[in-house]
Design a protein around this motif. Sequence first.
Motif, PDB file in Angstrom:
ATOM      1  N   ILE A 195       0.828  -1.209   0.000  1.00  0.00           N
ATOM      2  CA  ILE A 195       0.000   0.000   0.000  1.00  0.00           C
ATOM      3  C   ILE A 195       0.862   1.258   0.000  1.00  0.00           C
ATOM      4  CG2 ILE A 195      -1.723   1.294   1.316  1.00  0.00           C
ATOM      5  CD1 ILE A 195      -2.622  -1.523   2.418  1.00  0.00           C
ATOM      6  N   HIS A 196       1.979   1.220   0.697  1.00  0.00           N
ATOM      7  CA  HIS A 196       2.855   2.394   0.787  1.00  0.00           C
ATOM      8  C   HIS A 196       3.866   2.468  -0.354  1.00  0.00           C
ATOM      9  CE1 HIS A 196       1.925   4.461   4.598  1.00  0.00           C
ATOM     10  NE2 HIS A 196       1.526   3.279   5.031  1.00  0.00           N
ATOM     11  N   ASP A 197       3.965   1.421  -1.142  1.00  0.00           N
ATOM     12  CA  ASP A 197       4.939   1.386  -2.231  1.00  0.00           C
ATOM     13  C   ASP A 197       4.588   2.435  -3.290  1.00  0.00           C
ATOM     14  OD1 ASP A 197       6.816   0.781  -4.122  1.00  0.00           O
ATOM     15  OD2 ASP A 197       6.111  -1.253  -4.516  1.00  0.00           O
ATOM     16  N   THR A 198       5.536   3.293  -3.606  1.00  0.00           N
ATOM     17  CA  THR A 198       5.290   4.382  -4.561  1.00  0.00           C
ATOM     18  C   THR A 198       5.740   4.047  -5.985  1.00  0.00           C
ATOM     19  OG1 THR A 198       7.417   5.394  -3.964  1.00  0.00           O
ATOM     20  CG2 THR A 198       5.454   6.144  -2.763  1.00  0.00           C
ATOM     21  N   ASP A 199       6.144   2.820  -6.220  1.00  0.00           N
ATOM     22  CA  ASP A 199       6.545   2.408  -7.565  1.00  0.00           C
ATOM     23  C   ASP A 199       5.380   2.634  -8.533  1.00  0.00           C
ATOM     24  OD1 ASP A 199       7.173   0.999  -9.928  1.00  0.00           O
ATOM     25  OD2 ASP A 199       8.408  -0.431  -8.832  1.00  0.00           O
ATOM     26  N   PRO A 200       5.615   3.329  -9.654  1.00  0.00           N
ATOM     27  CA  PRO A 200       4.536   3.594 -10.623  1.00  0.00           C
ATOM     28  C   PRO A 200       3.850   2.328 -11.128  1.00  0.00           C
ATOM     29  CG  PRO A 200       6.468   4.925 -11.122  1.00  0.00           C
ATOM     30  CD  PRO A 200       6.887   3.958 -10.065  1.00  0.00           C
ATOM     31  N   GLU A 201       4.576   1.212 -11.132  1.00  0.00           N
ATOM     32  CA  GLU A 201       3.985  -0.037 -11.603  1.00  0.00           C
ATOM     33  C   GLU A 201       3.059  -0.662 -10.557  1.00  0.00           C
ATOM     34  OE1 GLU A 201       6.966  -2.711 -12.963  1.00  0.00           O
ATOM     35  OE2 GLU A 201       7.668  -1.385 -14.564  1.00  0.00           O
ATOM     36  N   ASN A 202       3.118  -0.159  -9.347  1.00  0.00           N
ATOM     37  CA  ASN A 202       2.236  -0.650  -8.288  1.00  0.00           C
ATOM     38  C   ASN A 202       0.922   0.131  -8.373  1.00  0.00           C
ATOM     39  OD1 ASN A 202       1.309  -1.987  -5.979  1.00  0.00           O
ATOM     40  ND2 ASN A 202       2.203  -0.469  -4.600  1.00  0.00           N
ATOM     41  N   THR A 203      -0.058  -0.448  -9.030  1.00  0.00           N
ATOM     42  CA  THR A 203      -1.295   0.261  -9.340  1.00  0.00           C
ATOM     43  C   THR A 203      -2.186   0.427  -8.116  1.00  0.00           C
ATOM     44  OG1 THR A 203      -2.510  -1.764  -9.883  1.00  0.00           O
ATOM     45  CG2 THR A 203      -1.236  -0.726 -11.661  1.00  0.00           C
TER      46      THR A 203
END
Length: 231
Positions: free
Chosen positions: A87-95
């Motif tokens: 949920i906190h991951d800011t990777d653009p691929e993490n939708t």
Amino acid sequence: MDKSLNSLLKWSIENTAPSTTPIAVKALDNTNDTATAAAAATTTTVTDNAPVTNLTPAPLDREALLAILGGGGPSDADLMKAALEVIHDTDPENTLDNKLIAFDNFEQLIESLDNANNLENLSLWTPLLSLLSHDESELRRYAAWCVGTAVQNNVRTQERLVAMGGIPPLVTLATREGEGEAVRRKAVYALSSAVRNYQPAMDLASEELAKQVEGRDVKQVDAGIWMRWMR
């Protein structure tokens, strides 16, 4: 072939037909195909008079044993931490969809009283409460929902919510002009769960609510209605 299944098959062959062990194990070590390994294990003929050289079965390694018992997967604590990391991951691929799925899984996990109580031990209250102010409304909604689930009928987590400063942001979500109805409903749900049968939370919520509605049109925010909902 799965490593644990390969170990299990090797163990079975070694302890079922001792005289075929060298050929069978060698075949298993050199193939990843179950069918080929099974065929190799049957290439040696075992006679009724074949000597038994090892009457004590070889120990079954831990991975194979866990495969049999169906264990070895991540614990609930691991899953809870992993969900908040996603949920906190800011990777653009993490939708956003991935984050909402993780939040849904997290909410189901903390329906368990033990898992809800474990939020403190895992230091997950801070990352959860920080999501109440996230820019994405759906994440704010899920955060409020999870808080409500965690503190429902649970004095221990109600106390932690107050101690961690979770009441003020919930009151803000519930009363803020322009906030979406879905978010406000979950914030009210969380407040209702937080204050029920726990006076310190009720007192703090009342104070925060008075601050939020001070100077505003009572037709927009009726404190009496809010407090009845929270009871």
